[in-house]
Design a protein around this motif. Sequence first.
Motif, PDB file in Angstrom:
ATOM      1  N   THR A 141      97.677  -8.153  61.524  1.00  0.00           N
ATOM      2  CA  THR A 141      97.544  -7.766  62.923  1.00  0.00           C
ATOM      3  C   THR A 141      96.248  -6.983  63.097  1.00  0.00           C
ATOM      4  O   THR A 141      95.984  -6.026  62.382  1.00  0.00           O
ATOM      5  N   ARG A 142      95.432  -7.428  64.061  1.00  0.00           N
ATOM      6  CA  ARG A 142      94.126  -6.797  64.299  1.00  0.00           C
ATOM      7  C   ARG A 142      94.257  -5.724  65.375  1.00  0.00           C
ATOM      8  O   ARG A 142      94.927  -5.933  66.382  1.00  0.00           O
ATOM      9  N   PHE A 143      93.612  -4.593  65.131  1.00  0.00           N
ATOM     10  CA  PHE A 143      93.689  -3.483  66.074  1.00  0.00           C
ATOM     11  C   PHE A 143      93.105  -3.853  67.430  1.00  0.00           C
ATOM     12  O   PHE A 143      93.740  -3.620  68.456  1.00  0.00           O
ATOM     13  N   ASP A 144      91.902  -4.406  67.448  1.00  0.00           N
ATOM     14  CA  ASP A 144      91.237  -4.718  68.715  1.00  0.00           C
ATOM     15  C   ASP A 144      91.880  -5.908  69.423  1.00  0.00           C
ATOM     16  O   ASP A 144      92.369  -5.796  70.543  1.00  0.00           O
ATOM     17  N   GLU A 145      91.849  -7.040  68.760  1.00  0.00           N
ATOM     18  CA  GLU A 145      92.236  -8.288  69.404  1.00  0.00           C
ATOM     19  C   GLU A 145      93.731  -8.412  69.668  1.00  0.00           C
ATOM     20  O   GLU A 145      94.142  -8.927  70.703  1.00  0.00           O
ATOM     21  N   ASP A 146      94.557  -7.958  68.728  1.00  0.00           N
ATOM     22  CA  ASP A 146      96.001  -8.150  68.863  1.00  0.00           C
ATOM     23  C   ASP A 146      96.704  -6.960  69.521  1.00  0.00           C
ATOM     24  O   ASP A 146      97.613  -7.144  70.322  1.00  0.00           O
ATOM     25  N   LEU A 147      96.299  -5.747  69.140  1.00  0.00           N
ATOM     26  CA  LEU A 147      96.973  -4.550  69.647  1.00  0.00           C
ATOM     27  C   LEU A 147      96.266  -3.917  70.835  1.00  0.00           C
ATOM     28  O   LEU A 147      96.830  -3.058  71.503  1.00  0.00           O
ATOM     29  N   HIS A 148      95.017  -4.303  71.062  1.00  0.00           N
ATOM     30  CA  HIS A 148      94.194  -3.712  72.125  1.00  0.00           C
ATOM     31  C   HIS A 148      94.153  -2.188  71.993  1.00  0.00           C
ATOM     32  O   HIS A 148      94.217  -1.466  72.988  1.00  0.00           O
ATOM     33  N   ALA A 149      94.067  -1.732  70.734  1.00  0.00           N
ATOM     34  CA  ALA A 149      94.028  -0.298  70.444  1.00  0.00           C
ATOM     35  C   ALA A 149      92.577   0.161  70.358  1.00  0.00           C
ATOM     36  O   ALA A 149      91.743  -0.516  69.774  1.00  0.00           O
ATOM     37  N   ASP A 150      92.311   1.318  70.944  1.00  0.00           N
ATOM     38  CA  ASP A 150      90.966   1.879  70.834  1.00  0.00           C
ATOM     39  C   ASP A 150      90.941   2.919  69.724  1.00  0.00           C
ATOM     40  O   ASP A 150      91.952   3.172  69.065  1.00  0.00           O
ATOM     41  N   SER A 151      89.798   3.530  69.500  1.00  0.00           N
ATOM     42  CA  SER A 151      89.659   4.479  68.397  1.00  0.00           C
ATOM     43  C   SER A 151      90.565   5.697  68.581  1.00  0.00           C
ATOM     44  O   SER A 151      91.073   6.245  67.606  1.00  0.00           O
ATOM     45  N   LEU A 152      90.809   6.120  69.820  1.00  0.00           N
ATOM     46  CA  LEU A 152      91.713   7.254  70.048  1.00  0.00           C
ATOM     47  C   LEU A 152      93.146   6.913  69.659  1.00  0.00           C
ATOM     48  O   LEU A 152      93.865   7.747  69.100  1.00  0.00           O
ATOM     49  N   ASP A 153      93.559   5.686  69.963  1.00  0.00           N
ATOM     50  CA  ASP A 153      94.890   5.234  69.544  1.00  0.00           C
ATOM     51  C   ASP A 153      94.995   5.258  68.022  1.00  0.00           C
ATOM     52  O   ASP A 153      95.995   5.721  67.461  1.00  0.00           O
ATOM     53  N   LEU A 154      93.958   4.758  67.358  1.00  0.00           N
ATOM     54  CA  LEU A 154      93.957   4.704  65.906  1.00  0.00           C
ATOM     55  C   LEU A 154      94.022   6.106  65.307  1.00  0.00           C
ATOM     56  O   LEU A 154      94.777   6.359  64.366  1.00  0.00           O
ATOM     57  N   VAL A 155      93.272   7.035  65.864  1.00  0.00           N
ATOM     58  CA  VAL A 155      93.297   8.415  65.375  1.00  0.00           C
ATOM     59  C   VAL A 155      94.696   9.005  65.521  1.00  0.00           C
ATOM     60  O   VAL A 155      95.214   9.640  64.595  1.00  0.00           O
ATOM     61  N   GLU A 156      95.336   8.792  66.652  1.00  0.00           N
ATOM     62  CA  GLU A 156      96.686   9.318  66.864  1.00  0.00           C
ATOM     63  C   GLU A 156      97.680   8.724  65.861  1.00  0.00           C
ATOM     64  O   GLU A 156      98.503   9.443  65.286  1.00  0.00           O
ATOM     65  N   VAL A 157      97.589   7.433  65.643  1.00  0.00           N
ATOM     66  CA  VAL A 157      98.476   6.768  64.689  1.00  0.00           C
ATOM     67  C   VAL A 157      98.262   7.335  63.286  1.00  0.00           C
ATOM     68  O   VAL A 157      99.216   7.692  62.586  1.00  0.00           O
ATOM     69  N   VAL A 158      96.999   7.430  62.878  1.00  0.00           N
ATOM     70  CA  VAL A 158      96.692   7.898  61.528  1.00  0.00           C
ATOM     71  C   VAL A 158      97.120   9.353  61.335  1.00  0.00           C
ATOM     72  O   VAL A 158      97.679   9.711  60.297  1.00  0.00           O
ATOM     73  N   GLU A 159      96.895  10.188  62.328  1.00  0.00           N
ATOM     74  CA  GLU A 159      97.333  11.584  62.211  1.00  0.00           C
ATOM     75  C   GLU A 159      98.847  11.674  62.040  1.00  0.00           C
ATOM     76  O   GLU A 159      99.342  12.465  61.251  1.00  0.00           O
ATOM     77  N   ASN A 160      99.582  10.848  62.752  1.00  0.00           N
ATOM     78  CA  ASN A 160     101.042  10.814  62.611  1.00  0.00           C
ATOM     79  C   ASN A 160     101.455  10.351  61.216  1.00  0.00           C
ATOM     80  O   ASN A 160     102.368  10.914  60.615  1.00  0.00           O
ATOM     81  N   VAL A 161     100.783   9.330  60.705  1.00  0.00           N
ATOM     82  CA  VAL A 161     101.092   8.820  59.370  1.00  0.00           C
ATOM     83  C   VAL A 161     100.754   9.866  58.314  1.00  0.00           C
ATOM     84  O   VAL A 161     101.546  10.104  57.390  1.00  0.00           O
ATOM     85  N   GLU A 162      99.593  10.496  58.443  1.00  0.00           N
ATOM     86  CA  GLU A 162      99.199  11.528  57.481  1.00  0.00           C
ATOM     87  C   GLU A 162     100.222  12.664  57.449  1.00  0.00           C
ATOM     88  O   GLU A 162     100.588  13.137  56.372  1.00  0.00           O
ATOM     89  N   GLN A 163     100.690  13.105  58.609  1.00  0.00           N
ATOM     90  CA  GLN A 163     101.676  14.181  58.654  1.00  0.00           C
ATOM     91  C   GLN A 163     102.987  13.746  58.002  1.00  0.00           C
ATOM     92  O   GLN A 163     103.599  14.503  57.252  1.00  0.00           O
ATOM     93  N   ALA A 164     103.413  12.536  58.260  1.00  0.00           N
ATOM     94  CA  ALA A 164     104.641  12.026  57.650  1.00  0.00           C
ATOM     95  C   ALA A 164     104.500  11.965  56.127  1.00  0.00           C
ATOM     96  O   ALA A 164     105.450  12.287  55.397  1.00  0.00           O
ATOM     97  N   LEU A 165     103.335  11.587  55.638  1.00  0.00           N
ATOM     98  CA  LEU A 165     103.107  11.532  54.197  1.00  0.00           C
ATOM     99  C   LEU A 165     103.091  12.933  53.587  1.00  0.00           C
ATOM    100  O   LEU A 165     103.636  13.154  52.511  1.00  0.00           O
ATOM    101  N   ARG A 166     102.468  13.889  54.278  1.00  0.00           N
ATOM    102  CA  ARG A 166     102.476  15.278  53.802  1.00  0.00           C
ATOM    103  C   ARG A 166     103.912  15.808  53.742  1.00  0.00           C
ATOM    104  O   ARG A 166     104.267  16.509  52.798  1.00  0.00           O
ATOM    105  N   ASP A 167     104.710  15.455  54.742  1.00  0.00           N
ATOM    106  CA  ASP A 167     106.113  15.873  54.764  1.00  0.00           C
ATOM    107  C   ASP A 167     106.887  15.300  53.581  1.00  0.00           C
ATOM    108  O   ASP A 167     107.901  15.858  53.165  1.00  0.00           O
ATOM    109  N   ARG A 168     106.405  14.192  53.032  1.00  0.00           N
ATOM    110  CA  ARG A 168     107.046  13.550  51.877  1.00  0.00           C
ATOM    111  C   ARG A 168     106.450  14.024  50.549  1.00  0.00           C
ATOM    112  O   ARG A 168     106.777  13.478  49.498  1.00  0.00           O
TER     113      ARG A 168
END
Length: 89
Positions: A31-58
């Motif tokens: 799945t492509r961020f731009d073409e399939d999800l229509h996600a911009d860089s701010l969306d990507l940053v929010e997603v990654v920050e959430n994933v990073e926090q979940a990983l730290r919690d683990r």
Amino acid sequence: MTEAAEHDVFALLTERITVILGLDDQVTPDTRFDEDLHADSLDLVEVVENVEQALRDRGYQVAVDDDALLGARTVGEAAEQIAKGLSLA
């Protein structure tokens, strides 16, 4: 990191993408961020920050190369970049 860790990162990443972007569609490694999800860089940053926090919690330490991550075109590439930056705390 192991292939299992990359799989775990992918699962977290797809979960966060689905919630944050409000998707009903199936997210795959191709799945492509731009073409399939229509996600911009701010969306990507929010997603990654959430994933990073979940990983730290683990109990992981997370050191992600932001430039490499922002260059990821697909969800699979992003999961690979995040997994490369993991180590156990």
